[in-house]
Scaffold this motif. Structure first.
Motif, mmCIF file in Angstrom:
data_model
loop_
_atom_site.group_PDB
_atom_site.id
_atom_site.type_symbol
_atom_site.label_atom_id
_atom_site.label_comp_id
_atom_site.label_asym_id
_atom_site.label_seq_id
_atom_site.Cartn_x
_atom_site.Cartn_y
_atom_site.Cartn_z
ATOM 1 N N THR A 56 0.771 -1.241 0.000
ATOM 2 C CA THR A 56 0.000 0.000 0.000
ATOM 3 C C THR A 56 0.800 1.288 0.000
ATOM 4 O OG1 THR A 56 -0.134 -0.043 2.420
ATOM 5 C CG2 THR A 56 -1.897 -1.145 1.194
ATOM 6 N N ASP A 57 2.079 1.241 0.409
ATOM 7 C CA ASP A 57 2.805 2.506 0.605
ATOM 8 C C ASP A 57 3.814 2.810 -0.486
ATOM 9 O OD1 ASP A 57 4.476 0.422 1.275
ATOM 10 O OD2 ASP A 57 5.313 1.371 3.075
ATOM 11 N N SER A 80 -6.922 -1.162 2.769
ATOM 12 C CA SER A 80 -5.682 -0.771 3.447
ATOM 13 C C SER A 80 -6.042 -0.213 4.812
ATOM 14 C CB SER A 80 -4.934 0.285 2.637
ATOM 15 O OG SER A 80 -3.868 0.830 3.396
ATOM 16 N N PRO A 83 -1.818 3.537 4.537
ATOM 17 C CA PRO A 83 -1.496 4.281 3.308
ATOM 18 C C PRO A 83 -2.455 3.976 2.163
ATOM 19 C CG PRO A 83 0.462 3.235 4.237
ATOM 20 C CD PRO A 83 -0.705 2.685 4.988
ATOM 21 N N THR A 84 -2.654 4.966 1.322
ATOM 22 C CA THR A 84 -3.520 4.798 0.152
ATOM 23 C C THR A 84 -2.784 5.124 -1.144
ATOM 24 O OG1 THR A 84 -4.349 7.069 0.414
ATOM 25 C CG2 THR A 84 -5.617 5.301 1.453
ATOM 26 N N LEU A 85 -1.459 5.212 -1.084
ATOM 27 C CA LEU A 85 -0.687 5.527 -2.283
ATOM 28 C C LEU A 85 -0.922 4.481 -3.376
ATOM 29 C CD1 LEU A 85 1.373 7.427 -3.591
ATOM 30 C CD2 LEU A 85 3.201 6.086 -2.523
ATOM 31 N N TYR A 86 -1.165 3.230 -2.981
ATOM 32 C CA TYR A 86 -1.358 2.153 -3.951
ATOM 33 C C TYR A 86 -2.591 2.351 -4.822
ATOM 34 C CZ TYR A 86 -5.150 0.003 -1.161
ATOM 35 O OH TYR A 86 -6.344 -0.264 -0.505
ATOM 36 N N HIS A 118 5.972 12.126 -4.007
ATOM 37 C CA HIS A 118 5.296 11.285 -3.017
ATOM 38 C C HIS A 118 6.229 10.688 -1.956
ATOM 39 C CE1 HIS A 118 1.492 11.412 -5.245
ATOM 40 N NE2 HIS A 118 2.209 11.264 -6.349
ATOM 41 N N PRO A 120 7.993 7.892 -1.639
ATOM 42 C CA PRO A 120 7.643 6.522 -1.255
ATOM 43 C C PRO A 120 8.884 5.763 -0.770
ATOM 44 C CG PRO A 120 7.953 6.618 -3.609
ATOM 45 C CD PRO A 120 8.145 8.032 -3.103
ATOM 46 N N ASP A 227 -2.600 -5.487 2.267
ATOM 47 C CA ASP A 227 -2.359 -4.478 3.304
ATOM 48 C C ASP A 227 -0.902 -4.487 3.756
ATOM 49 O OD1 ASP A 227 -3.069 -2.386 4.973
ATOM 50 O OD2 ASP A 227 -3.683 -3.704 6.626
ATOM 51 N N ARG A 229 3.225 -3.378 3.847
ATOM 52 C CA ARG A 229 4.127 -2.237 3.753
ATOM 53 C C ARG A 229 5.455 -2.750 3.196
ATOM 54 N NH1 ARG A 229 -0.288 -1.433 5.193
ATOM 55 N NH2 ARG A 229 -1.041 -0.113 6.907
#
Length: 460
Positions: A56-57, A80, A83-86, A118, A120, A227, A229
């Motif tokens: 997710t990150d 998730s 994080p919601t970057l995915y 972002h 990441p 979910d 990382r």
């Protein structure tokens, strides 16, 4: 290099089918010869994206035309807890000029921009058909970007034309094994850490069995990849046990982690009451074998007894309404056998199960749970035959993915989504109660009596 990797994946020694073959047959691999349309229903790129995007990150960057970013991941209801970057789409949006001049510089600029905007912990770059056909060296670009930008950039070399969605799942596992797992050494390694492979946290199903593990003092080091990382996946080589939920997709990863890091694995399921209990017993048993306090076995049995009693008490009101109802199960993988047991536990009859996306082990388990009746197993059922089955009343409802729902609905037969697009979690004890409740709501809905009745103008 990609060709050799595919050949290796297609002769997987952890697969019972391949180990039973002769040396000559094993060299041919288990993949079907590619013909036009062979990747229909999901290509290798699609499979790789599905397997990895639940991390997710991180940034998931598609090197290809913008249409490739609009893949089937968008309809998969994976949750998730942070994080919601995915959920953001990243693509190099290759055009005609990129095909002529090459897209490597454009890819590097896209990586640099994504990191700047972002921040990441990593970037995953997915090769597609267009980039592969014009010869863009994604692995070289990722290596250069990692060195210059100081952020891990992971190449996922799975262009769609190399094979099916399942092959893409395996290539995704290879990318994790070669470039991610083992790159972080955590300072909190515990004796009861485990990984779960092939779990994508559909509808938050992790939260239906993660608390059970926590009550036993078992920590989920990494879910690969639901979910997840990036740091947890990178450190998952320190776990003590691996549980494989979807063996067809990630059994190769489990085998390689056993060979390199000494992590034993087993194949199990959290669908159904009995299978959930068996999975907890298997996890506890392997941990005890690896030196964990033997009282874990006793505590596990106590938890199972408690949770089974609670689940059966909640299911009891539905059993009389569902007993004897006939179900067609049209799915694949672990669900081809685990859901059979779940339905049988409440008194329902499974009249057929698809094993098109199942391994030999999955098929054997499904066959055993169907009483050895080979006729109830099918790789695929033609729509015409499926419609006939419902029209003749040989099945009272269907559990399947969204693509086949319209056959059941056209035949005025109840249908429930059992695949990744669903909006209810069906894992562990609470999930089984939720599944039974949804089946009852669907199959006993009064609307079916109304739509099956003759139309008013036909009664005259």
């Amino acid at each position: 290099m990609l060709k050799r990797k595919i050949q290796e994946l297609m002769t997987e020694p952890g697969c019972a089918v391949n180990t039973a073959k002769s040396a000559g047959e094993r060299k041919k691999g288990c993949g079907k010869k590619l013909v036009p349309g062979a990747a229909a229903g999901g290509c290798a790129f699609d499979g790789a994206k599905i397997a990895l995007q639940p991390i997710t990150d991180v940034v998931h960057l598609v090197h290809g035309p913008i249409a490739c970013e609009g893949n089937s991941w968008d309809s998969r209801n994976a949750w998730s807890s942070g994080p919601t970057l995915y959920r953001l789409g990243f693509t190099t949006d290759m055009n005609n000029l990129d095909i002529i001049h090459g897209g490597e510089k454009k890819l590097y600029k896209a990586i640099r921009k994504a990191i700047a905007r972002h921040s990441p912990p990593a970037v995953f770059v997915y090769q597609t058909c267009v980039g592969a056909l014009i010869g863009d060296d994604v692995e070289a670009v990722c290596k250069a970007a990692t060195e210059r930008l100081g952020v891990p950039v992971i190449p996922v070399n799975a262009p769609g034309f190399v094979g099916s969605k399942n092959l893409g799942n395996r290539l995704a596992g290879e990318a994790l094994f070669e470039h991610v797992i083992g790159t972080v050494e955590p300072n909190d390694v515990g004796p009861t850490d485990i990984n779960i492979l092939g779990e994508y946290n559909v509808c938050g199903e992790l939260d239906q069995f993660r608390p059970l593990l926590a009550r036993l003092g078992i920590r989920l080091r990494a879910s690969i990849t639901g979910d997840a990382r990036f740091a947890d996946v990178a450190a998952c080589h320190t776990a003590r046990v691996n549980m494989v939920l979807c063996s067809q997709a990630l059994v190769t990863l489990a085998r390689k982690m056993k060979e390199k890091y000494g992590i034993p694995y087993f194949e199990g399921s959290f669908y159904g009451i009995s299978d959930t209990s068996d999975a907890l017993r298997a996890i506890a048993g392997l941990l005890v074998e690896r030196g964990v306090d033997p009282t874990l076995t006793e505590r596990t049995e106590a938890l199972i007894a408690e949770q089974e009693a609670l689940a059966w008490a909640r299911i009891e009101p539905f059993k009389a309404r569902l007993k004897g109802k006939r179900v067609l199960l049209y799915t694949g993988g672990v669900k081809s056998w685990s859901v059979i047991q779940a339905l049988q536990e409440v008194g329902m009859e499974v009249v057929g199960s698809s094993v098109r996306k199942a391994t030999a082990s999955d098929r054997e388990k499904a066959l055993a749970r169907l009483g050895g009746d080979e006729e109830k197993l099918a790789d695929a059922i033609p729509p015409r035959e499926m419609y006939k089955m419902f029209a003749e009343g040989r099945a009272d409802m269907m559990l399947s993915g969204g693509r086949s729902q319209f056959i059941a609905l056209k035949a005025r037969t109840p249908w429930i989504d059992i695949n990744q697009e669903r909006h209810h979690g069906y894992a562990a004890y609470d999930g089984m109660v939720a599944l039974v409740r949804q089946i009852d709501l669907s199959i006993n809905n009064p609307i079916w009596k109304q739509v099956r009745a003759p139309a008013p103008w036909d009664q005259q």
